[in-house]
Design a protein around this motif. Sequence first.
Motif, PDB file in Angstrom:
ATOM      1  N   MET A 133      14.047  12.611 -55.298  1.00  0.00           N
ATOM      2  CA  MET A 133      13.499  13.416 -54.113  1.00  0.00           C
ATOM      3  C   MET A 133      13.571  12.503 -52.852  1.00  0.00           C
ATOM      4  O   MET A 133      13.713  12.553 -51.961  1.00  0.00           O
ATOM      5  N   CYS A 136      16.894  11.613 -51.383  1.00  0.00           N
ATOM      6  CA  CYS A 136      17.055  12.510 -50.737  1.00  0.00           C
ATOM      7  C   CYS A 136      16.443  12.694 -49.358  1.00  0.00           C
ATOM      8  O   CYS A 136      17.179  12.768 -48.520  1.00  0.00           O
ATOM      9  N   ALA A 137      15.350  12.424 -49.248  1.00  0.00           N
ATOM     10  CA  ALA A 137      14.498  12.203 -47.915  1.00  0.00           C
ATOM     11  C   ALA A 137      14.993  11.188 -47.360  1.00  0.00           C
ATOM     12  O   ALA A 137      15.099  11.229 -45.928  1.00  0.00           O
ATOM     13  N   ASP A 139      18.059  10.003 -47.414  1.00  0.00           N
ATOM     14  CA  ASP A 139      19.507  10.217 -46.856  1.00  0.00           C
ATOM     15  C   ASP A 139      19.267  11.395 -45.577  1.00  0.00           C
ATOM     16  O   ASP A 139      20.205  11.333 -44.684  1.00  0.00           O
TER      17      ASP A 139
ATOM     18  N   LEU B  90       7.059  15.097 -44.948  1.00  0.00           N
ATOM     19  CA  LEU B  90       7.269  14.123 -46.062  1.00  0.00           C
ATOM     20  C   LEU B  90       8.317  13.069 -45.673  1.00  0.00           C
ATOM     21  O   LEU B  90       9.562  13.342 -45.686  1.00  0.00           O
ATOM     22  N   PRO B  92      10.425   9.453 -46.723  1.00  0.00           N
ATOM     23  CA  PRO B  92      10.663   8.621 -47.797  1.00  0.00           C
ATOM     24  C   PRO B  92       9.870   7.389 -48.020  1.00  0.00           C
ATOM     25  O   PRO B  92       9.562   7.101 -49.221  1.00  0.00           O
ATOM     26  N   ALA B 129       7.793  18.244 -58.605  1.00  0.00           N
ATOM     27  CA  ALA B 129       8.898  17.254 -57.924  1.00  0.00           C
ATOM     28  C   ALA B 129      10.480  17.890 -57.743  1.00  0.00           C
ATOM     29  O   ALA B 129      11.182  17.630 -57.097  1.00  0.00           O
ATOM     30  N   MET B 133      12.784  18.352 -54.856  1.00  0.00           N
ATOM     31  CA  MET B 133      14.057  17.849 -54.710  1.00  0.00           C
ATOM     32  C   MET B 133      15.178  18.934 -54.483  1.00  0.00           C
ATOM     33  O   MET B 133      16.102  18.496 -53.767  1.00  0.00           O
ATOM     34  N   CYS B 136      15.164  20.166 -51.146  1.00  0.00           N
ATOM     35  CA  CYS B 136      15.765  19.046 -50.418  1.00  0.00           C
ATOM     36  C   CYS B 136      17.274  19.128 -50.340  1.00  0.00           C
ATOM     37  O   CYS B 136      17.894  18.807 -49.452  1.00  0.00           O
ATOM     38  N   ARG B 140      20.075  19.999 -47.203  1.00  0.00           N
ATOM     39  CA  ARG B 140      21.149  19.035 -46.958  1.00  0.00           C
ATOM     40  C   ARG B 140      22.386  20.067 -46.552  1.00  0.00           C
ATOM     41  O   ARG B 140      22.980  19.719 -45.780  1.00  0.00           O
TER      42      ARG B 140
END
Lengths: 244, 244
Positions: A133, A136-137, A139, B90, B92, B129, B133, B136, B140
């Motif tokens: 995750m 992913c954040a 990216d 949020l 990273p 989570a 994910m 997320c 994308r």
Amino acid sequence: VNIAAPVSCTACKARHFASCQSLTGSGLDAIAGLKAGDRRLAAADHIYREGDIIEDVFILVDGWVLLYHMLEDGRRQILEILLPGAFFGLQPEFKAAMSHSAVCATAVKVSVFSRQHLMNKFHDRPELALRVMIMCARDRLALYQSLTNLGRRTARERVAHLFVELDHRLRARQPGVVSALPLTQEQIGDLMGLSKVHVNRILQDWRQQHLVDVGRGLIRIQRPAKLADIAGLGAEEKALRRTA
Amino acid sequence: VNIAAPVSCTACKARHFASCQSLTGSGLDAIAGLKAGDRRLAAADHIYREGDIIEDVFILVDGWVLLYHMLEDGRRQILEILLPGAFFGLQPEFKAAMSHSAVCATAVKVSVFSRQHLMNKFHDRPELALRVMIMCARDRLALYQSLTNLGRRTARERVAHLFVELDHRLRARQPGVVSALPLTQEQIGDLMGLSKVHVNRILQDWRQQHLVDVGRGLIRIQRPAKLADIAGLGAEEKALRRTA
DNA sequence: CGTATCATTGACGTCGGTCAATTCGTGTGG
DNA sequence: CCACACGAATTGACCGACGTCAATGATACG
């Protein structure tokens, strides 16, 4: 619980780039046990195509991979450049068609994992899902940069930005070496929303100023600092330093 | 373990849009107990700004929020449009400056959560989570669409695409109502990498053809099918159906 | 009513695309 | 070793989509 992987480039000049896509050292080595095998491909081979339904996910071991999306009339947009360490192929919905294609820019080696096994592993070791995750954040920040690039920068700024980003990502792996990009001018155009002709004109200009060197299918980044300047990174950094 | 949230629009015409950002029904209702409170803001208020270091994450309850990135010379790129249900804020890396700003396009209500508490919750309930994910990964896809939009489509195609996407996202919430977008023409320009003047010219044209209606600070989507046509969605869908 | 923001319109300029013709470079087969 | 082929790179001529600038009109708000 601080679950974020330690990231070394918090303070560095190109921290806005998601240069840290690598899984190495981020805990996902743990999934090595799930490996279904390696696959070797040649330049221009596809790993998967838009519309495919695949059961696997991948970690890029060697070479460069391009993710792209193509319109029905042939226009192409390259979405991401993957370097060794990149984790890719995981779609949000299982059994769904891939939203994009993955093609090799060079000879490539990928590790192949069963998506199902990976999901099971996430179930057993939830911290892995968290790591993914967070990746992913991370990216997402790179994608935000790309959006800004495409939407609001001039052709020269875009290409300079691309080169600085790639130079940074490569330097993190091989410090002290002049970065060399195995990209055609057409690929650079498809990355930056430009025609290959215009990319060529920009490159000609920069070559005469010895900012880059072209040849043998590689673009060598000779003066990244000057390119960062063209990309408009200098002023932006100053602005950020003020707010921090 | 099938952990993906059920998504209803697998087969629908606009499935390439990440219209399904909502957390509702995806299991993250569970974090409601972590709520630190609500916050109400007026149009044009900022929730956070690029460079801020924040301790919270947010779920949008009411109103529209725009995430954007601004260059030092004033050029702005809007990165995402958030509708009620969106989870955002949020980053990273903890304790890092926000990479972008979040501004309200309308009056807004957000639920505020402590990021630290959320991360603890992830630790206790790892499936959360995973859900984040997957969200997320779904986002994308939307970002990929935006990249293709900005890089490889004409001005009219881009705006049509935007309108169709928003129409779809709104219809999923309020079926049968003519979608009305609370966006200024300048915001549309900043979304699509265009000048507000050019956006105006496109809108004038479409207004005369009764594809959209403008007024009272709202843009009403009157003929989404025709706009989808302009956006080039028809042919693309056909192509995908062939491969599937 | 005054002020500010947004929308509208026209004139004009230009960045970058398109088309087309070479040229270069590398790999291939004879 | 050379002839050839094929893709990539290069270059010029031309043009059009979109940006910039500037003036005006419409709306909302205090």
